[in-house]
Design a protein around this motif. Structure first.
Motif, short mmCIF file in Angstrom:
data_model
loop_
_atom_site.label_atom_id
_atom_site.label_comp_id
_atom_site.label_asym_id
_atom_site.label_seq_id
_atom_site.Cartn_x
_atom_site.Cartn_y
_atom_site.Cartn_z
N THR A 98 0.66 -0.86 -0.06
CA THR A 98 0.12 0.09 0.18
C THR A 98 1.07 1.28 -0.01
OG1 THR A 98 -1.96 -1.30 1.11
CG2 THR A 98 -2.06 1.38 1.66
N GLN A 99 1.74 1.46 0.53
CA GLN A 99 2.80 2.11 0.99
C GLN A 99 3.56 2.96 -0.59
OE1 GLN A 99 5.41 1.16 4.30
NE2 GLN A 99 4.02 2.97 5.71
N LEU A 100 4.18 2.04 -0.36
CA LEU A 100 4.73 1.42 -2.47
C LEU A 100 3.78 2.33 -3.47
CD1 LEU A 100 7.23 -1.55 -2.18
CD2 LEU A 100 7.55 1.14 -2.30
N GLY A 101 2.41 1.90 -3.98
CA GLY A 101 1.46 2.46 -4.39
C GLY A 101 1.18 3.50 -3.66
N ASP A 102 1.10 4.35 -2.79
CA ASP A 102 0.40 5.54 -2.49
C ASP A 102 1.96 6.38 -2.93
OD1 ASP A 102 -1.43 4.76 -1.90
OD2 ASP A 102 -1.28 4.79 0.54
N GLY A 103 2.92 6.47 -2.35
CA GLY A 103 3.97 6.47 -2.57
C GLY A 103 4.23 7.29 -4.17
N ALA A 104 4.33 5.64 -4.72
CA ALA A 104 4.13 6.52 -6.58
C ALA A 104 3.97 6.73 -6.90
CB ALA A 104 4.51 4.97 -6.71
N GLU A 105 2.17 7.05 -5.69
CA GLU A 105 1.37 8.20 -6.55
C GLU A 105 1.61 9.70 -6.78
OE1 GLU A 105 -2.37 7.31 -5.33
OE2 GLU A 105 -2.48 4.77 -6.51
N LEU A 106 2.09 9.66 -5.67
CA LEU A 106 2.48 10.87 -4.98
C LEU A 106 3.93 11.72 -5.67
CD1 LEU A 106 3.15 13.68 -2.49
CD2 LEU A 106 4.34 11.44 -1.23
N LEU A 107 4.91 11.03 -6.44
CA LEU A 107 5.45 11.33 -7.02
C LEU A 107 5.19 11.33 -8.09
CD1 LEU A 107 9.37 11.58 -6.82
CD2 LEU A 107 9.34 9.18 -7.86
N ARG A 108 4.47 10.75 -9.08
CA ARG A 108 3.84 10.74 -10.25
C ARG A 108 3.73 11.78 -10.62
NH1 ARG A 108 -0.89 6.41 -11.51
NH2 ARG A 108 -1.07 7.99 -10.55
N ASP A 109 2.67 12.49 -9.31
CA ASP A 109 1.79 14.02 -9.41
C ASP A 109 1.87 14.50 -9.02
OD1 ASP A 109 -0.26 11.46 -10.46
OD2 ASP A 109 -1.35 11.30 -8.51
N ARG A 110 2.99 14.86 -8.21
CA ARG A 110 3.87 15.61 -7.52
C ARG A 110 4.72 16.95 -8.44
NH1 ARG A 110 4.39 16.80 -0.77
NH2 ARG A 110 1.20 16.37 -1.44
N TYR A 111 5.67 15.49 -8.52
CA TYR A 111 6.47 15.60 -9.13
C TYR A 111 6.76 15.40 -10.54
CZ TYR A 111 7.66 16.95 -4.18
OH TYR A 111 7.40 16.93 -2.64
N GLY A 112 5.87 14.57 -11.23
CA GLY A 112 5.96 13.91 -12.70
C GLY A 112 6.98 13.12 -12.22
N GLY A 113 7.18 11.98 -11.35
CA GLY A 113 8.29 10.76 -11.71
C GLY A 113 9.71 10.49 -11.66
N ARG A 117 12.80 16.20 -8.80
CA ARG A 117 12.37 18.00 -8.58
C ARG A 117 12.16 18.07 -6.79
NH1 ARG A 117 7.31 17.81 -13.27
NH2 ARG A 117 8.70 17.68 -15.26
N VAL A 118 12.46 17.43 -6.15
CA VAL A 118 12.82 17.74 -4.42
C VAL A 118 13.94 17.56 -4.46
CG1 VAL A 118 12.97 16.19 -2.45
CG2 VAL A 118 11.53 15.33 -4.57
N ARG A 119 15.36 17.39 -5.34
CA ARG A 119 15.69 18.34 -5.01
C ARG A 119 16.26 19.82 -5.51
NH1 ARG A 119 21.61 16.67 -9.20
NH2 ARG A 119 23.46 17.74 -7.55
N GLU A 120 15.59 20.32 -6.37
CA GLU A 120 15.52 21.55 -6.06
C GLU A 120 15.11 22.44 -5.19
OE1 GLU A 120 12.85 21.85 -10.34
OE2 GLU A 120 14.68 20.80 -11.66
N ALA A 121 14.13 21.86 -4.63
CA ALA A 121 13.82 22.55 -3.22
C ALA A 121 14.71 22.86 -2.29
CB ALA A 121 12.67 21.46 -2.22
N GLY A 122 15.85 22.43 -2.55
CA GLY A 122 17.11 22.84 -1.97
C GLY A 122 17.55 22.12 -0.68
N LYS A 123 19.27 21.76 -0.21
CA LYS A 123 19.07 20.78 0.89
C LYS A 123 18.74 20.86 1.87
CE LYS A 123 23.43 19.44 3.02
NZ LYS A 123 25.22 20.10 3.19
#
Length: 219
Positions: A98-113, A117-123
């Motif tokens: 369940t967690q892997l599915g939800d996490g994958a959807e989060l990454l896909r929908d918020r960061y385009g997979g 793009r997470v790194r771009e937020a800064g260290k």
């Protein structure tokens, strides 16, 4: 840094200096697919389960086609459970699926997979953003950043508490700066992974000390 410390680090790299990403068959590059695979691996490794089982389960997920966020999200819950079970990851398989599915959807929908793009937020923001993925806690963040520090050098040197525990078992300093003097470049994540293996396995530590002693005696 003393010659003794250098001998121990050399022995550690020689015998146990393999990153967990490499062990899981991940060819690490700063591109979406391998970065996502390291996130999955970090999730699995952070549970209270043997590292070998976590690595085997990550391989099973990837072999089943779940190599990126889109494919993980599109897989059924049962397909994820079956792959985890094939790797031996049975204690937490249903919740983890369940967690892997939800996490994958989060990454896909918020960061385009794309974790870049997470790194771009800064260290300073990255650890908190990583913890928003289900199943990624402080330990998972440590594992992920430890493994990718060669690609994301702003986080290097990165060891984490578990690697520092391994350093202490080998008589090496816990100080991140002092440990970083024992390796550089691609050897830095290898050293960190080796220290984690020593923290988790007393036999690995004994093997490294024996090899380091033999090397010192040969001089």
């Amino acid at each position: 840094m003393s010659r003794k410390h250098e001998d121990v680090a050399h022995a550690l790299l020689e015998r146990h200096g393999r990153t967990y990403a490499s062990e899981a068959g991940i060819t690490l590059r700063d591109t979406p697919q391998p970065l996502y695979q390291v996130l999955v691996l970090s999730h699995l490794l952070s549970a209270r389960i043997k590292a070998g089982i976590a690595v085997a389960s990550a391989r099973a997920l990837f072999d089943a086609g779940m190599r990126d966020a889109r494919r993980m999200a599109e897989a059924t819950w049962q397909q994820r459970v079956d792959a985890l079970g094939k790797g031996g990851y049975r204690r937490y398989d249903e919740r983890t699926s369940t967690q892997l599915g939800d996490g994958a959807e989060l990454l896909r929908d918020r960061y385009g997979g794309d974790l870049r793009r997470v790194r771009e937020a800064g260290k300073s923001e990255v650890p908190g953003l990583l913890r928003e993925f289900p199943g990624i806690g402080p330990s998972g963040v440590d594992i992920f950043l430890r493994e990718v520090q060669g690609l994301w050098p702003e986080f290097a040197p990165y060891f984490g508490a578990k690697a520092q525990d391994g350093a202490e078992k080998l008589g090496l300093p816990r100080s991140v700066d002092r440990l970083a003097r024992l390796a550089s470049g691609p050897d830095l994540p290898r050293l960190a992974a080796g220290l984690v293996r020593v923290a988790l396995d007393d036999e690995a530590g004994a093997e490294v000390r024996e090899l380091a002693g033999a090397g010192a005696g040969a001089r």
